[in-house]
Design an enzyme around this catalytic site. Sequence first.
Site, PDB file in Angstrom:
ATOM      1  N   GLY A  18       0.831  -1.197   0.000  1.00  0.00           N
ATOM      2  CA  GLY A  18       0.000   0.000   0.000  1.00  0.00           C
ATOM      3  C   GLY A  18       0.865   1.245   0.000  1.00  0.00           C
ATOM      4  O   GLY A  18       1.910   1.302   0.658  1.00  0.00           O
ATOM      5  N   ALA A  19       0.408   2.258  -0.747  1.00  0.00           N
ATOM      6  CA  ALA A  19       1.205   3.465  -0.966  1.00  0.00           C
ATOM      7  C   ALA A  19       1.646   4.140   0.332  1.00  0.00           C
ATOM      8  O   ALA A  19       2.789   4.574   0.463  1.00  0.00           O
ATOM      9  CB  ALA A  19       0.395   4.432  -1.819  1.00  0.00           C
ATOM     10  N   ARG A  60       9.625   0.442  -6.078  1.00  0.00           N
ATOM     11  CA  ARG A  60       8.327   0.288  -6.743  1.00  0.00           C
ATOM     12  C   ARG A  60       8.110   1.550  -7.565  1.00  0.00           C
ATOM     13  O   ARG A  60       8.192   2.661  -7.053  1.00  0.00           O
ATOM     14  CB  ARG A  60       7.190   0.087  -5.726  1.00  0.00           C
ATOM     15  N   CYS A 128      -9.130  -4.236  -3.314  1.00  0.00           N
ATOM     16  CA  CYS A 128      -7.768  -4.223  -2.773  1.00  0.00           C
ATOM     17  C   CYS A 128      -7.761  -3.862  -1.289  1.00  0.00           C
ATOM     18  O   CYS A 128      -8.784  -3.963  -0.601  1.00  0.00           O
ATOM     19  CB  CYS A 128      -6.901  -3.248  -3.565  1.00  0.00           C
ATOM     20  N   SER A 130      -6.695  -0.646   1.143  1.00  0.00           N
ATOM     21  CA  SER A 130      -6.210   0.729   1.300  1.00  0.00           C
ATOM     22  C   SER A 130      -6.349   1.103   2.764  1.00  0.00           C
ATOM     23  O   SER A 130      -7.441   1.001   3.340  1.00  0.00           O
ATOM     24  CB  SER A 130      -7.042   1.663   0.417  1.00  0.00           C
ATOM     25  N   ALA A 132      -6.288   4.039   3.890  1.00  0.00           N
ATOM     26  CA  ALA A 132      -7.161   5.224   3.973  1.00  0.00           C
ATOM     27  C   ALA A 132      -8.633   4.790   4.016  1.00  0.00           C
ATOM     28  O   ALA A 132      -9.431   5.282   4.822  1.00  0.00           O
ATOM     29  CB  ALA A 132      -6.914   6.138   2.775  1.00  0.00           C
ATOM     30  N   ASP A 197      -2.899   4.891  -5.547  1.00  0.00           N
ATOM     31  CA  ASP A 197      -1.432   4.907  -5.492  1.00  0.00           C
ATOM     32  C   ASP A 197      -0.903   6.191  -6.089  1.00  0.00           C
ATOM     33  O   ASP A 197       0.112   6.711  -5.644  1.00  0.00           O
ATOM     34  CB  ASP A 197      -0.873   3.699  -6.252  1.00  0.00           C
ATOM     35  N   LYS A 233      -0.311  11.794  -2.819  1.00  0.00           N
ATOM     36  CA  LYS A 233      -0.112  10.787  -3.868  1.00  0.00           C
ATOM     37  C   LYS A 233      -0.103  11.422  -5.261  1.00  0.00           C
ATOM     38  O   LYS A 233      -0.008  10.715  -6.265  1.00  0.00           O
ATOM     39  CB  LYS A 233      -1.219   9.741  -3.788  1.00  0.00           C
TER      40      LYS A 233
HETATM   41  C1  RUB Z   1      -2.202  -1.383  -2.856  1.00  0.00           C
HETATM   42  C2  RUB Z   1      -3.215  -0.467  -3.462  1.00  0.00           C
HETATM   43  C3  RUB Z   1      -3.928   0.474  -2.509  1.00  0.00           C
HETATM   44  C4  RUB Z   1      -3.245   1.840  -2.553  1.00  0.00           C
HETATM   45  C5  RUB Z   1      -3.744   2.770  -1.451  1.00  0.00           C
HETATM   46  O1  RUB Z   1      -1.409  -2.048  -3.838  1.00  0.00           O
HETATM   47  O2  RUB Z   1      -3.435  -0.416  -4.646  1.00  0.00           O
HETATM   48  O3  RUB Z   1      -5.256   0.642  -2.896  1.00  0.00           O
HETATM   49  O4  RUB Z   1      -1.836   1.685  -2.393  1.00  0.00           O
HETATM   50  O5  RUB Z   1      -3.343   2.317  -0.183  1.00  0.00           O
HETATM   51  P1  RUB Z   1      -0.160  -2.943  -3.381  1.00  0.00           P
HETATM   52  P2  RUB Z   1      -3.238   3.329   1.065  1.00  0.00           P
HETATM   53  O6  RUB Z   1      -0.678  -3.969  -2.418  1.00  0.00           O
HETATM   54  O7  RUB Z   1       0.360  -3.528  -4.650  1.00  0.00           O
HETATM   55  O8  RUB Z   1       0.854  -2.028  -2.715  1.00  0.00           O
HETATM   56  O9  RUB Z   1      -4.555   3.983   1.209  1.00  0.00           O
HETATM   57  O10 RUB Z   1      -2.882   2.425   2.219  1.00  0.00           O
HETATM   58  O11 RUB Z   1      -2.136   4.304   0.747  1.00  0.00           O
END
Ligand code: RUB
Length: 311
Positions: A18-19, A60, A128, A130, A132, A197, A233
């Site tokens: 996650g980002a 990444r 996925c 997230s 957030a 992301d 982001k």
């Molecule tokens: C994770 C993904 C999440 C975003 C947002 O992909 O696509 O939706 O990163 O996450 P991966 P956050 O598992 O390949 O990293 O809200 O936690 O920043």
Amino acid sequence: MKKVTGAADRIRRLEVQGATNVAFAAVEALVEQMKESKARDRAAIFEEFAEAKQILFASRETEPFMRNAIRFLEWKITEAEWNTNRELNELIHNIAEELLDSFMKARQRIAEIGAKRISSGTCVLTHCHSSAVSTMFRLARERGADFEVIVTETRPVYQGRITAKELLEAGIRTSMIVDSAVRSFIKRVDLVVVGADAITSEGNVINKIGTSMVAMAAHEARIPFYVVTELLKFDPQTIHGEYEAIEERSGDEVWPNAPGGLAIMNPAFDVTRRDHIHGIVCEEGFISPHSILEAVRRRYPWILEQGVSST
Ligand code: RUB
């Protein structure tokens, strides 16, 4: 560069996902790495910083939050007065804390705004994992909303399972579907909520592969589609006409020990056009994707000033 290469490997292997988690793991590694620096003067320290930055950036490709956070550190230490490694370490530690503090406030505000759209009886679909989105769901639940979430499993590495576990722990009614069932279930849901992301200057959003198909299904069924994300982001390179690079991952994630000769394509993310996004829930409020640049300029002018080169 042990701290930084270790963090980059963990990020690459998806041990950190996650980002947001990626950005903070990179910042932490960089701060720790600089603490170990034996460089004697400013020039040598900046050389080390640049090397560490390259290693983390390469971990990444589609992670502008990580790049923005590292550029923020670099900008602040370039501007500040310091002479010894000790002074630098204290400074860099404080800058990282400042970034974290502003992030935490942004995250709380986003959760507050987003949670208002989730009332009792609402059925939300998410794709996925997230952090957030999960924070927003947890807040809505804490405020007493009794709602339901449908989570996609999110092939190939099943981030949907992380989401499902978190939501169940928070006492939220949760069900799971395979990714290809989204269109079959979309009419049951009241809204779709995903994380991001990357956000481009045009207001398009890059998120986990499959997000754009979910958005198309929502569009067809006239279901609102919201993106919940910090403006950190935003990718400033997109202002200069560059496309956000989409990370291509190993085919082993899709089919380990697949038959020889089989080509497997495994992009990690895809682009959801702004026309399919009803709103971006961010620290500047509930905004249209069309006004993204304005919002970034207001809230984080340094992103636009610091982030014009690809290094
Ligand atoms: C994770 C993904 C999440 C975003 C947002 O992909 O696509 O939706 O990163 O996450 P991966 P956050 O598992 O390949 O990293 O809200 O936690 O920043």
